[in-house]
Enzyme design. Structure first.
Site, PDB file in Angstrom:
ATOM      1  N   GLY A   1       0.811  -1.207   0.000  1.00  0.00           N
ATOM      2  CA  GLY A   1       0.000   0.000   0.000  1.00  0.00           C
ATOM      3  C   GLY A   1       0.839   1.248   0.000  1.00  0.00           C
ATOM      4  O   GLY A   1       2.064   1.198   0.185  1.00  0.00           O
ATOM      5  N   PRO A   2       0.203   2.400  -0.201  1.00  0.00           N
ATOM      6  CA  PRO A   2       0.933   3.674  -0.206  1.00  0.00           C
ATOM      7  C   PRO A   2       1.565   3.957   1.156  1.00  0.00           C
ATOM      8  O   PRO A   2       1.172   3.377   2.171  1.00  0.00           O
ATOM      9  CB  PRO A   2      -0.165   4.706  -0.535  1.00  0.00           C
ATOM     10  N   PRO A   3       2.551   4.846   1.197  1.00  0.00           N
ATOM     11  CA  PRO A   3       3.170   5.203   2.482  1.00  0.00           C
ATOM     12  C   PRO A   3       2.173   5.826   3.448  1.00  0.00           C
ATOM     13  O   PRO A   3       1.292   6.593   3.045  1.00  0.00           O
ATOM     14  CB  PRO A   3       4.254   6.220   2.084  1.00  0.00           C
TER      15      PRO A   3
ATOM     16  N   THR B   1      -0.138   4.355   5.348  1.00  0.00           N
ATOM     17  CA  THR B   1      -1.474   3.773   5.479  1.00  0.00           C
ATOM     18  C   THR B   1      -1.596   2.788   6.639  1.00  0.00           C
ATOM     19  O   THR B   1      -2.695   2.323   6.922  1.00  0.00           O
ATOM     20  CB  THR B   1      -1.879   3.070   4.173  1.00  0.00           C
ATOM     21  N   GLY B   2      -0.503   2.438   7.296  1.00  0.00           N
ATOM     22  CA  GLY B   2      -0.600   1.610   8.500  1.00  0.00           C
ATOM     23  C   GLY B   2      -0.079   0.198   8.346  1.00  0.00           C
ATOM     24  O   GLY B   2      -0.467  -0.685   9.117  1.00  0.00           O
ATOM     25  N   LYS B   3       0.818  -0.063   7.409  1.00  0.00           N
ATOM     26  CA  LYS B   3       1.338  -1.415   7.213  1.00  0.00           C
ATOM     27  C   LYS B   3       2.195  -1.853   8.410  1.00  0.00           C
ATOM     28  O   LYS B   3       2.009  -2.937   8.957  1.00  0.00           O
ATOM     29  CB  LYS B   3       2.156  -1.478   5.918  1.00  0.00           C
ATOM     30  N   THR B   4       3.125  -0.993   8.808  1.00  0.00           N
ATOM     31  CA  THR B   4       3.974  -1.330   9.952  1.00  0.00           C
ATOM     32  C   THR B   4       3.168  -1.371  11.240  1.00  0.00           C
ATOM     33  O   THR B   4       3.449  -2.171  12.144  1.00  0.00           O
ATOM     34  CB  THR B   4       5.120  -0.309  10.076  1.00  0.00           C
TER      35      THR B   4
ATOM     36  N   HIS C   1      -6.118  35.261 -11.732  1.00  0.00           N
ATOM     37  CA  HIS C   1      -5.797  33.850 -11.993  1.00  0.00           C
ATOM     38  C   HIS C   1      -6.632  32.938 -11.096  1.00  0.00           C
ATOM     39  O   HIS C   1      -7.261  31.984 -11.570  1.00  0.00           O
ATOM     40  CB  HIS C   1      -4.301  33.614 -11.754  1.00  0.00           C
ATOM     41  N   GLU C   2      -6.639  33.230  -9.787  1.00  0.00           N
ATOM     42  CA  GLU C   2      -7.401  32.398  -8.857  1.00  0.00           C
ATOM     43  C   GLU C   2      -8.906  32.566  -9.074  1.00  0.00           C
ATOM     44  O   GLU C   2      -9.674  31.602  -8.924  1.00  0.00           O
ATOM     45  CB  GLU C   2      -7.030  32.741  -7.412  1.00  0.00           C
TER      46      GLU C   2
END
Length: 695
Positions: free
Chosen positions: A245-247, A249-252, A468-469
């Site tokens: 998964g992406p950095p 996200t809670g893997k560790t 611009h904004e």
């Protein structure tokens, strides 16, 4: 057979006791060898003592040109009366512990000269009719201990330094398996062992969201605790599970929860722990790791960032050379599922680059399960907020639902950072509790960067930024599929001179119309500059980067071009990093289609803004006055969007910003960073769930 009771082992002999004993012996030898040196006097003082008949014996040490004076202790009072500094001279007792050294000592002149002095002194005593004769002795002394110590000092320093370095290279005296062997233990595993949950206090209750991933790893833990209900049915526990998964996200965090719940030995280490400058060390550490795990089976091994050693073989730049990383991977493959048995050891691993892992590592029998840990959705973000808000002192009735709705695209780590940042902001303002506004300010700080009100901007530049904004805000408000606006500001933040933030829908798939509306909205800033000033500036860099990546993804990845048809050149394995999977003619066609798509949306933005030029000017002037405008200001100028649902009106009067990040669709352009083909539709959906845009 009954199990033997685990009796505590007696503490072994500590080698440091030897060092202590040697030090004491050396100290005692120094004391005994030196004896009592007495008090230093001059040669004239000695003559005075001798002339008064107070010297019992004089020992002349030839090789050191010194002399030792021994007094008559029955006449110690006479000695005290000679000089004031001798008043404290004490009479020595005749005991076994009495001092054996001289009372005084002095440095003598050269031998011949001092011999003449002694002769003259004896003649003088004889002429005075003294009743005693000066007793003199000659000696040659050698301090063997000091000489030996001087010879051994340098070698001893070198030996102690060598021992110290060997212990450091081996991980220190308490460095686990590598500590005791010194340099020879460099091939030992560096894994940290958690015995039956000790050393970690994280459980599955601390892991919010991630319900699917939690269910997978909870089953592994349940098998270790209750294996019979699985084995009775003939089931086997998976040998390995890969968390992808992406950095952030809670893997560790999931792995820590497994360590706290499993109640079995848990070996934790990083993929980089196998990498060393010495050849063969990585493979040796893999062997030692699995040896330790098998000895304590059932057990779990967790390898974080496994892509450090698990990259696909045969793709390294040093072709033909011996690749230490590949040797380590080969040993890992053999240990996980080779000819030998590996029963009772479960492998957990985590990575955010599953696309670069070797296919042999990913096959069933090694990593049987791939658990995808995705970005949290709305409900999961709410659960994560509830976990991270527990230690924070909050004001009453803080709406957690509101916070979770304003943070699409935030990972668990982002939410933890947001909560901490809000607490810091509240402390900076000397508040007693963290309020809703503090969280909104924290979102502003994280998304846009630090506010820079003192940045020097000319009047012309400020006017250009405002229009611009305002162009972004106008086009997004008047396009049906563009994300609803939340906030527009011309206050510089971070690297941005101005920014507009949106609150996109959390949808799973994205249509062509939705992508084109987003592209048109992104080009609205440059179109407004062209309409109002007749010239364009470099301020649209981030807009152009975004729409270019989107257009190339639509044409070459998602097959959304009529000319090219239903063709995708997406490479989920990253095998085409250095080659194009299409001809030069097809490359030219892709470029033409992308350019045509972007120019069409630019002309569309110009048309929309030209038709609503009066409202664009009014919005820009309000920006120049107030510097920040919100959704309510756009409703006053343009009226309500008739396609907006009532429940989508999330913001009323509070300044809110949402997370601004490059969408997953844009990330797919980098073929090395892509996930699997099965995730394509989800990736397209996340295009709209990424928050707003910054210039």
């Amino acid at each position: 057979m009954a199990k033997k009771k685990n009796t505590p082992q007696k503490g072994g002999f500590n080698f440091y006791w030897i060092y202590g004993i040697v030090a004491v012996v050396i100290f005692m030898l120094m004391l005994t060898s030196s004896g009592g040196t007495g008090k230093k006097i001059s040669e004239n003082d000695f003559k005075q003592l001798a002339e008064n008949g107070l010297v019992k014996k004089l020992i002349i040490i030839s090789n050191t040109e010194s002399a030792e004076v021994y007094l008559k202790h029955d006449k110690i009072e006479d000695v005290r009366n000679l000089k004031t500094e001798w008043k404290n001279l004490k009479k020595q007792k005749d005991t076994p512990f009495a001092q054996s050294g001289p009372d005084f000592y002095f440095q003598t002149p050269p031998r011949e000269s001092f011999d003449n002095t002694i002769k003259d002194l004896k003649v003088s005593l004889a002429e005075k009719g003294a009743d005693y004769e000066l007793n003199t002795e000659y000696e040659v002394r050698h301090d063997y201990f000091s000489e030996v110590l001087s010879w051994l000092f340098l070698p001893a320093i070198l030996i102690f330094f060598w021992i110290f370095m060997m212990r450091r290279m081996g991980g220190g005296a308490g460095g686990g398996a590598g500590g005791a062997g010194g340099i020879f233990s460099i091939g030992k595993s560096k894994a940290t062992v958690f015995e039956k949950g000790k050393g970690t206090n994280i459980t599955f209750k601390d892991v919010a969201g991630l319900e699917g991933a939690k269910e997978e790893v909870e089953e592994i833990v349940d098998f270790l605790k209750h294996p019979k209900k699985y084995t009775d049915l003939g089931a086997k526990i998976p040998k390995g599970a890969l968390l992808v998964g992406p950095p952030g996200t809670g893997k560790t965090l999931l792995a820590k929860a497994v360590a706290g719940e499993a109640q079995v030995p848990f070996f934790s280490l990083s993929g980089s722990d196998f990498v060393e400058m010495f050849v063969g060390v990585g493979a040796s550490r893999v062997r030692d790791l699995f040896k330790q795990a098998k000895e304590k089976a059932p057990s779990i091994i967790f390898i974080d960032e496994i892509d450090a050693i698990g990259r696909a073989r045969g793709k390294n730049a040093n072709m033909g050379s011996n690749d230490e990383r590949e040797n380590t991977l080969n040993q890992l493959l053999t240990e996980m599922d080779g000819f030998g048995t590996n029963s009772g050891v479960i492998i957990l691993a985590a990575t955010n680059r599953a696309d670069v892992l070797d296919s042999a590592l990913m096959r069933a029998g090694r990593f049987d399960r791939q658990i995808y840990v995705d970005m949290p959705d709305l409900n999961e973000r709410k659960e994560i907020f509830q976990v991270h808000l527990k230690p924070i002192k909050l004001e009453k009735e803080l709406d957690v639902d509101f916070l979770s709705r304003q943070t699409p695209g935030f990972s668990g780590a982002d939410i933890a950072n947001l909560c901490n940042e809000a607490a810091l902001i509240a402390a900076r303002k000397k508040k007693k509790a963290v309020s809703k506004q503090d969280f909104l300010d924290a979102v502003d700080r994280i998304v846009g960067g630090l506010e820079k009100k003192n940045k020097i901007i000319t009047k012309e530049e400020k006017q250009t930024i405002a229009y611009h904004e305002a162009g972004h805000a106008t086009t997004s408000w008047l396009l049906e599929h563009a994300s609803p606006l939340v906030k527009v500001t011309i206050v510089p933040r971070g690297k941005s001179l101005g920014a507009a933030w949106y609150l996109p829908e959390e949808r799973q798939i994205t249509t062509t119309e939705q992508l084109l509306d987003e592209m048109c909205s992104a080009l609205g800033g440059r179109a407004a500059e062209q309409i109002m000033f007749g010239k364009i500036s470099t301020g649209a860099l981030s807009d152009l980067e975004k729409v270019t990546k989107q257009a190339y993804a639509m044409v070459s990845i998602y097959g959304l071009s009529e000319k090219l048809g239903n063709i995708s050149y997406y490479d989920s394995q990253g095998n085409q990093s250095f080659t194009k999977p299409y001809s030069e003619e097809r490359a030219r066609l892709i470029d033409e289609e992308v350019s045509l798509m972007i120019e069409n949306q630019y002309r569309r933005a110009v048309k929309i803004l030209t038709e609503n030029k009066d409202k664009l000017i009014k919005l820009a002037e309000e920006l120049l006055v107030n510097e920040v405008i919100f959704k309510d200001n756009l409703i006053q100028i343009f009226g309500k969007r008739f396609w907006d649902k009532e429940e989508e009106t999330l913001i009323h009067a509070d300044p809110v910003e949402v997370k601004d990040e490059i969408s997953e669709l844009e990330k797919d352009i980098n073929l090395d960073d892509t996930e699997t083909d099965s995730k394509d539709q989800d990736t397209a959906g996340s295009t709209e769930s990424a928050s707003g845009k910054k210039d």
